[in-house]
Write an enzyme that holds these catalytic residues in place. Structure first.
Site, PDB file in Angstrom:
ATOM      1  N   ASN A   1     -10.267  -2.662  -7.157  1.00  0.00           N
ATOM      2  CA  ASN A   1      -9.430  -1.664  -7.821  1.00  0.00           C
ATOM      3  C   ASN A   1      -9.927  -1.257  -9.208  1.00  0.00           C
ATOM      4  OD1 ASN A   1      -6.241  -2.837  -6.442  1.00  0.00           O
ATOM      5  ND2 ASN A   1      -7.665  -1.293  -5.699  1.00  0.00           N
TER       6      ASN A   1
ATOM      7  N   ASP B   1       0.828  -1.206   0.000  1.00  0.00           N
ATOM      8  CA  ASP B   1       0.000   0.000   0.000  1.00  0.00           C
ATOM      9  C   ASP B   1       0.865   1.261   0.000  1.00  0.00           C
ATOM     10  OD1 ASP B   1      -2.350   1.362  -0.026  1.00  0.00           O
ATOM     11  OD2 ASP B   1      -2.781   1.123   2.104  1.00  0.00           O
TER      12      ASP B   1
END
Length: 240
Positions: free
Chosen positions: A65, A17
């Site tokens: 995503n 991340d």
């Protein structure tokens, strides 16, 4: 703590991340952060192998995503294609088996073919095992697993009496891979984000504020040091 004193986990999973935020802080587009993050993966694979870790699973692209801006998604898909070529060369040189987990039917035919070739040509390697989660979501994985299991039951290949945790696990994308001992998430977020929720049932979690593009061997060792200090028994944290 000295390296020789570390308790090395067999399987480490990582939520990579912070790529976009890392790039934004530098006045660059989010895609620049993704490119930098992809470069870090190869380094961490080498570092993990040198430390004695056998399995590394990385979260590259989730089912959620797809909701990102279209230009970013397109760039990520192009980046995956380039990265798989680099990964292929690295795997051949270091005898690393590479597998992709997730619903690959949602990927382009070109990307699916690159994945097929990569998996086929590395299937016999045993020095190190890398799993890349692309178009992966744990809930989606479990639904797909249940559909296959129900089909086998309907066709008489399994019975209800045979259904247990082990049998269900055999239908997951990670069927023949040991569950992660340690899960690392970078960039300060404190959640699983639909990642290997079945497999992480007894994993140790380690969260760091370091964004993925800045993650390196020293950061990996810090995570393993924290893992080493935790008292585990029979796959669970020992209660006081």
């Amino acid at each position: 703590m000295n390296i020789e004193d570390l308790k090395i986990p067999t399987h480490v999973s990582i939520i990579m991340d912070g790529n976009g935020r890392w790039a934004k802080k530098r006045g660059m587009p989010r895609t620049y952060g993704h490119r930098k993050g992809a470069e870090v993966v190869i380094d961490i694979c080498r570092d993990a192998g040198n430390l004695g870790i056998k399995y590394l699973t990385i979260y590259a692209f989730s089912t959620e995503n797809w909701s990102r801006p279209e230009p970013e998604v397109k760039t990520l898909m192009l980046l995956f294609g380039k990265y798989l070529k680099i990964c292929y060369d690295e795997a051949q040189e270091n005898h690393m088996r590479v597998r992709v987990i997730g619903d690959r039917s949602g990927l382009s035919r070109e990307l699916q073919e690159k994945i097929r070739v990569l998996e086929e040509d590395t299937k016999d390697f045993t020095n190190f095992y890398l799993q890349i989660a692309i178009n992966y979501g744990s809930r989606d994985e479990m639904i797909r697993a249940m559909k296959r299991m129900i089909a086998d039951y309907r066709d008489g290949r399994i019975t209800l009496d045979e259904l247990d945790e082990s049998r269900f696990g055999s239908y997951l994308d990670t069927a023949d891979i040991p569950d992660p001992d340690l899960m690392i998430r970078t960039s300060g977020e404190l959640r699983l984000s639909n990642y290997l929720m079945w497999q992480h049932a007894y994993s140790e979690f380690y969260f760091t504020d370091t964004p993925w593009p800045d993650f390196n061997k020293a950061e990996l060792v810090k995570a393993i040091e924290a893992y080493t200090m935790r008292d585990r028994r029979y796959g669970k944290v020992k209660e006081a």
